[in-house]
Write a protein that holds these residues in place. Structure first.
Motif, PDB file in Angstrom:
ATOM      1  N   LEU A  11      10.251 -32.482 -11.040  1.00 42.79           N
ATOM      2  CA  LEU A  11       9.337 -31.793 -10.134  1.00 42.79           C
ATOM      3  C   LEU A  11       8.414 -32.791  -9.450  1.00 42.79           C
ATOM      4  O   LEU A  11       8.011 -33.777 -10.068  1.00 42.79           O
ATOM      5  CB  LEU A  11       8.503 -30.776 -10.927  1.00 42.79           C
ATOM      6  CG  LEU A  11       9.315 -29.669 -11.635  1.00 42.79           C
ATOM      7  CD1 LEU A  11       8.401 -28.842 -12.536  1.00 42.79           C
ATOM      8  CD2 LEU A  11      10.007 -28.772 -10.630  1.00 42.79           C
ATOM      9  N   VAL A  14      13.410 -30.094  -6.618  1.00 45.57           N
ATOM     10  CA  VAL A  14      14.137 -29.004  -7.271  1.00 45.57           C
ATOM     11  C   VAL A  14      15.621 -29.205  -7.019  1.00 45.57           C
ATOM     12  O   VAL A  14      16.078 -29.149  -5.879  1.00 45.57           O
ATOM     13  CB  VAL A  14      13.673 -27.631  -6.749  1.00 45.57           C
ATOM     14  CG1 VAL A  14      14.461 -26.513  -7.426  1.00 45.57           C
ATOM     15  CG2 VAL A  14      12.175 -27.440  -6.991  1.00 45.57           C
ATOM     16  N   ASN A  19      16.357 -29.029 -12.945  1.00 47.77           N
ATOM     17  CA  ASN A  19      16.446 -27.749 -13.654  1.00 47.77           C
ATOM     18  C   ASN A  19      17.006 -27.919 -15.064  1.00 47.77           C
ATOM     19  O   ASN A  19      16.539 -27.259 -16.008  1.00 47.77           O
ATOM     20  CB  ASN A  19      17.305 -26.770 -12.848  1.00 47.77           C
ATOM     21  CG  ASN A  19      16.627 -26.329 -11.565  1.00 47.77           C
ATOM     22  OD1 ASN A  19      15.408 -26.410 -11.447  1.00 47.77           O
ATOM     23  ND2 ASN A  19      17.406 -25.874 -10.599  1.00 47.77           N
TER      24      ASN A  19
END
Length: 372
Positions: A11, A14, A19
């Motif tokens: 971050l 993305v 993730n």
């Protein structure tokens, strides 16, 4: 267990690497382990209570918003101070190489997760370094204690590079988020006011994703293309598909609602080592058309859990999409079968396997005693 995650991306970027790292760290924290993240900056210095050590970085020449980590003494200091039992290298390329070197100096075992086809990435950005990139990636993975790959294609790719101790480790899917119940007929009607079949793509709008292949799909009669995401190709894609809907980047419940409100999901990129968005579409009850290459080959069984198309065949993508547009019953059948398959792939199960089968397999005897 103390786990240091050295990642090429985190971050505010993305993407699939970010993730996956978030899911790993979330599971570690929930199950009583301690973690630290080392990532290229700038960005937040913590993630849900987990420290994030930021290191020097530089943006890619053609993609300035994507930082590449540089050699930085902060990596060694962070690992030495944290004293991890294992170092998790997330898609190691640049910063991962620095993390691997620091781990070896400290005598800490390493688990590397192969997640980015760097050679394919270089080709799409017209950088004449694909052979050099492959050699570099192979060298990195030959030096780690264990490499995890997300698909059989990736397994074969790294095996051909001489990488040993390879293991399949697939990705999970957030089944509590991606659900057919999130479909919004109001959103669908807003996208397709004349009742068109909504064909969508979700992901980064970058050359390696080959989203430009949707231009021909957008010309099919009775089709409305919806593009969810952002990236350097957005402006060019908007010019080439003036009738398409571009939502920009979405996340959380908004993303899940967008997924479930599609009629057909398409992923055209050939360089995917896994392709998480295929799983998310399947969990959302949406039939999938994907390229017959890379990660999607493990996720889509043609004519049973989705449709595959040959990227070398002219018009192949449009033909498969047209089949689904014309046949609602086929769409429903493929979606139902795929949803049944993906229902077993929770992140809790997948990351639990990472910890119990892969981290513990590489622990040194001293680490075993400290974790006991």
């Amino acid at each position: 267990m103390r786990v240091a995650v050295v990642t090429e991306s985190f971050l505010p970027q993305v993407n699939g690497v970010t993730n996956t790292v978030r899911q790993v760290v979330d599971h570690l924290r929930r199950t009583g382990h301690q973690a630290i993240i080392v990532a290229p900056g700038p960005g937040p210095s913590s993630y849900d209570g987990v420290p994030v050590v930021r290191v020097r970085s530089v943006g890619l020449p053609t993609y300035r918003s994507f930082p590449i980590g540089l050699p930085d003494a902060a990596v060694h200091r962070a690992l030495a101070d944290f004293r991890p039992d294992v170092v998790h290298l997330a898609s190691p390329i640049a910063l991962g190489a620095v993390g691997l070197r620091a781990a070896r100096r400290l005598g800490v075992p390493t688990v590397a997760v192969y997640q980015t086809d760097v050679a394919g990435f270089a080709r799409h950005y017209r950088v004449r370094a694909d052979l050099l990139a492959s050699a570099w990636v192979g060298r990195l993975h030959r030096r780690v204690d264990r490499t995890l790959v997300p698909s059989t294609t990736s397994y074969a790719q790294l095996r051909a590079m001489g990488v040993g101790d390879l293991h399949l480790w697939r990705r999970g899917v957030s089944l509590d988020l991606f659900d057919p119940a999130r479909r919004s007929e109001e959103l669908h009607a807003r996208w397709a006011p004349d009742g068109e079949c909504v064909v969508g793509y979700v992901g980064r709008l970058a050359p390696e994703k080959q989203v430009r292949r949707l231009v021909e799909v957008s010309r099919l009669p009775g089709v409305r293309v919806v593009v969810v995401g952002d990236g350097p190709e957005r402006e060019a894609l908007e010019r080439r598909m003036p009738g398409a809907v571009f939502t920009g980047m979405l996340g959380g419940a908004d993303l899940a609602r967008a997924f479930a409100s599609l009629d057909v999901f398409v992923h055209p990129g050939e360089s995917e080592t896994f392709c998480q968005t295929v799983q998310e579409a399947q969990a959302s009850g949406v039939p999938v058309v994907a390229v017959a290459a890379g990660g999607p080959l493990d996720l889509v069984e043609h004519d049973r859990t989705g449709l595959l198309y040959d990227p070398r065949r002219a018009g192949g993508l449009e033909q498969q999409v047209a089949r689904l547009v014309a046949d609602p019953a086929l769409r429903a059948d493929l979606a139902a079968r795929a949803a049944g398959e993906v229902a077993q792939r929770s992140w809790a199960a997948v990351v639990g396997q990472l910890v119990e089968e892969h981290y513990r397999a590489v622990l040194r005897p001293a680490a075993h005693r400290s974790a006991a």
